[in-house]
Design a protein around this motif. Structure first.
Motif, PDB file in Angstrom:
ATOM      1  N   UNK A  34       0.872  -1.183   0.000  1.00 58.14           N
ATOM      2  CA  UNK A  34       0.000   0.000   0.000  1.00 58.14           C
ATOM      3  C   UNK A  34       0.903   1.225   0.000  1.00 58.14           C
ATOM      4  N   UNK A  35       0.549   2.216  -0.786  1.00 61.23           N
ATOM      5  CA  UNK A  35       1.337   3.452  -0.840  1.00 61.23           C
ATOM      6  C   UNK A  35       1.064   4.262   0.429  1.00 61.23           C
ATOM      7  N   UNK A  36       1.852   3.994   1.457  1.00 63.46           N
ATOM      8  CA  UNK A  36       1.693   4.690   2.738  1.00 63.46           C
ATOM      9  C   UNK A  36       2.714   5.822   2.792  1.00 63.46           C
ATOM     10  N   UNK A  37       2.243   7.068   2.808  1.00 66.39           N
ATOM     11  CA  UNK A  37       3.131   8.229   2.831  1.00 66.39           C
ATOM     12  C   UNK A  37       3.268   8.731   4.269  1.00 66.39           C
ATOM     13  N   UNK A  38       4.468   8.608   4.807  1.00 67.00           N
ATOM     14  CA  UNK A  38       4.701   9.112   6.157  1.00 67.00           C
ATOM     15  C   UNK A  38       4.547  10.632   6.216  1.00 67.00           C
ATOM     16  N   UNK A  39       4.883  11.334   5.136  1.00 70.73           N
ATOM     17  CA  UNK A  39       4.777  12.793   5.184  1.00 70.73           C
ATOM     18  C   UNK A  39       3.329  13.260   5.290  1.00 70.73           C
ATOM     19  N   UNK A  40       2.391  12.428   4.846  1.00 71.52           N
ATOM     20  CA  UNK A  40       0.972  12.764   4.988  1.00 71.52           C
ATOM     21  C   UNK A  40       0.512  12.486   6.423  1.00 71.52           C
ATOM     22  N   UNK A  41       0.881  11.330   6.943  1.00 71.27           N
ATOM     23  CA  UNK A  41       0.411  10.935   8.272  1.00 71.27           C
ATOM     24  C   UNK A  41       1.168  11.670   9.382  1.00 71.27           C
ATOM     25  N   UNK A  42       2.511  11.559   9.384  1.00 70.17           N
ATOM     26  CA  UNK A  42       3.310  12.180  10.442  1.00 70.17           C
ATOM     27  C   UNK A  42       3.561  13.660  10.189  1.00 70.17           C
ATOM     28  N   UNK A  43       3.556  14.056   8.904  1.00 70.58           N
ATOM     29  CA  UNK A  43       3.813  15.452   8.553  1.00 70.58           C
ATOM     30  C   UNK A  43       2.556  16.293   8.518  1.00 70.58           C
ATOM     31  N   UNK A  44       1.755  16.120   7.477  1.00 68.76           N
ATOM     32  CA  UNK A  44       0.552  16.948   7.304  1.00 68.76           C
ATOM     33  C   UNK A  44      -0.437  16.780   8.458  1.00 68.76           C
ATOM     34  N   UNK A 149      16.082   7.472  12.351  1.00 70.19           N
ATOM     35  CA  UNK A 149      15.302   7.156  11.147  1.00 70.19           C
ATOM     36  C   UNK A 149      15.204   8.302  10.153  1.00 70.19           C
ATOM     37  N   UNK A 150      15.805   9.436  10.460  1.00 67.83           N
ATOM     38  CA  UNK A 150      15.728  10.573   9.552  1.00 67.83           C
ATOM     39  C   UNK A 150      14.412  11.325   9.702  1.00 67.83           C
ATOM     40  N   UNK A 151      14.227  12.350   8.874  1.00 69.68           N
ATOM     41  CA  UNK A 151      13.023  13.178   8.963  1.00 69.68           C
ATOM     42  C   UNK A 151      11.842  12.448   8.316  1.00 69.68           C
ATOM     43  N   UNK A 152      11.318  11.503   9.061  1.00 72.39           N
ATOM     44  CA  UNK A 152      10.240  10.653   8.554  1.00 72.39           C
ATOM     45  C   UNK A 152       9.031  11.477   8.140  1.00 72.39           C
ATOM     46  N   UNK A 153       8.787  12.555   8.869  1.00 75.12           N
ATOM     47  CA  UNK A 153       7.609  13.386   8.592  1.00 75.12           C
ATOM     48  C   UNK A 153       7.693  14.109   7.244  1.00 75.12           C
ATOM     49  N   UNK A 154       8.855  14.029   6.592  1.00 74.75           N
ATOM     50  CA  UNK A 154       9.021  14.643   5.271  1.00 74.75           C
ATOM     51  C   UNK A 154       9.160  13.595   4.165  1.00 74.75           C
ATOM     52  N   UNK A 155       9.137  12.314   4.535  1.00 74.46           N
ATOM     53  CA  UNK A 155       9.344  11.241   3.552  1.00 74.46           C
ATOM     54  C   UNK A 155       8.020  10.801   2.940  1.00 74.46           C
ATOM     55  N   UNK A 156       7.986  10.745   1.619  1.00 72.01           N
ATOM     56  CA  UNK A 156       6.828  10.133   0.973  1.00 72.01           C
ATOM     57  C   UNK A 156       6.910   8.614   1.160  1.00 72.01           C
ATOM     58  N   UNK A 157       7.991   8.044   0.698  1.00 73.12           N
ATOM     59  CA  UNK A 157       8.216   6.611   0.875  1.00 73.12           C
ATOM     60  C   UNK A 157       9.334   6.412   1.895  1.00 73.12           C
ATOM     61  N   UNK A 158       9.098   5.524   2.821  1.00 75.31           N
ATOM     62  CA  UNK A 158      10.060   5.284   3.891  1.00 75.31           C
ATOM     63  C   UNK A 158      11.310   4.604   3.346  1.00 75.31           C
ATOM     64  N   UNK A 159      12.476   5.087   3.767  1.00 81.10           N
ATOM     65  CA  UNK A 159      13.743   4.473   3.398  1.00 81.10           C
ATOM     66  C   UNK A 159      14.682   4.527   4.596  1.00 81.10           C
ATOM     67  N   UNK A 160      15.770   3.796   4.532  1.00 83.29           N
ATOM     68  CA  UNK A 160      16.740   3.774   5.625  1.00 83.29           C
ATOM     69  C   UNK A 160      17.663   4.968   5.491  1.00 83.29           C
ATOM     70  N   UNK A 161      17.458   5.974   6.318  1.00 82.37           N
ATOM     71  CA  UNK A 161      18.215   7.220   6.214  1.00 82.37           C
ATOM     72  C   UNK A 161      19.624   7.107   6.781  1.00 82.37           C
ATOM     73  N   UNK A 162      19.814   6.285   7.802  1.00 87.88           N
ATOM     74  CA  UNK A 162      21.111   6.130   8.455  1.00 87.88           C
ATOM     75  C   UNK A 162      21.690   4.746   8.165  1.00 87.88           C
ATOM     76  N   UNK A 163      22.987   4.629   8.254  1.00 84.31           N
ATOM     77  CA  UNK A 163      23.632   3.361   7.896  1.00 84.31           C
ATOM     78  C   UNK A 163      23.328   2.247   8.888  1.00 84.31           C
TER      79      UNK A 163
END
Length: 228
Positions: A34-44, A149-163
């Motif tokens: 499912x296209x779950x956008x964190x920037x919509x849920x955690x951001x907007x 986890x990085x700025x999740x609230x700005x991510x459309x699709x979740x990715x691994x921001x840190x190593x």
């Protein structure tokens, strides 16, 4: 045999060190069911992380939200005792004519709910089995989710921001990675390591070596902290 294994382990240490220090480039996010956008849920919508990841402050794992939790917002009343799962209807997002991409993605959620199935999310963050990262200790000491986890609230699709490599973790424990002022204040007041060093110093113990080497260390770097 034991001596041979030790020699092999020592020989691999430089390789591991180089691998841990090489530049990290985030991979492209995987395709999710499912296209779950964190920037919509955690951001907007400013939904707190722990509304969905409910066990982050009390468990090793942060937890993945259940389908029931998701439909609680998208299909209001779906969890009521009198509700019939097979009659569930998507309430949000919805547009005139039901022709929106978001409606179609939301309908996938409803179908998982109707069929009594869990959503087969593709895992993003995965540590080696021999390394442990208890979420609750990091959350309760005052770290924000974005620190790892990085700025999740700005991510459309979740990715691994840190190593999430060993060197990256140790660097943070040694105090070499910057924290926000609020995080720094919380860690200094809650860290069991800092409290232990403070008590040792007050009792007349010699902590000069630590102060000289890593004056801002905020957590232990003992092997057993992460490998147990």
């Amino acid at each position: 045999m034991t001596r041979a294994l030790r020699l092999a382990a020592l020989a691999l240490l430089p390789v591991a060190a180089v691998a841990s220090c090489r530049p990290y480039k985030p991979s492209d996010p995987p395709r999710q069911p499912i296209a779950f956008y964190h920037n919509v849920h955690a951001g907007d919508n400013k939904i707190p992380c722990m509304y969905c990841h409910t066990t982050a402050d009390r468990s090793v794992d942060a937890g993945i939200p259940s389908v029931q939790l998701c439909v609680g917002c998208h299909v209001p009343g779906s969890s009521a005792p009198t509700a019939l799962r097979g009659q569930a209807q998507l309430a949000f997002p919805k547009v005139k004519g039901n022709d929106s991409t978001w409606f179609n993605e939301g309908q996938k959620l409803v179908n998982y709910w109707k069929n009594g199935q869990g959503i087969p999310w593709v895992r993003i963050h995965k540590l080696p089995e021999h390394a442990k990262f208890p979420h609750y200790t990091h959350v309760n000491v005052g770290l924000q989710c974005q620190t790892c986890h990085g700025e999740v609230e700005k991510m459309e699709e979740m990715y691994q921001a840190s190593s999430l490599r060993m060197g990256w973790c140790i660097s943070c424990h040694r105090g070499e990675q910057a924290l926000s002022p609020a995080e720094d204040a919380a860690v200094k007041s809650r860290s069991s390591f800092i409290q232990r060093i403070r008590r040792l110093e007050q009792a007349g113990g010699d902590v000069r070596g630590l102060r000289a080497t890593f004056p801002n260390q905020r957590a232990s770097t003992d092997c057993m902290v992460c490998h147990y």
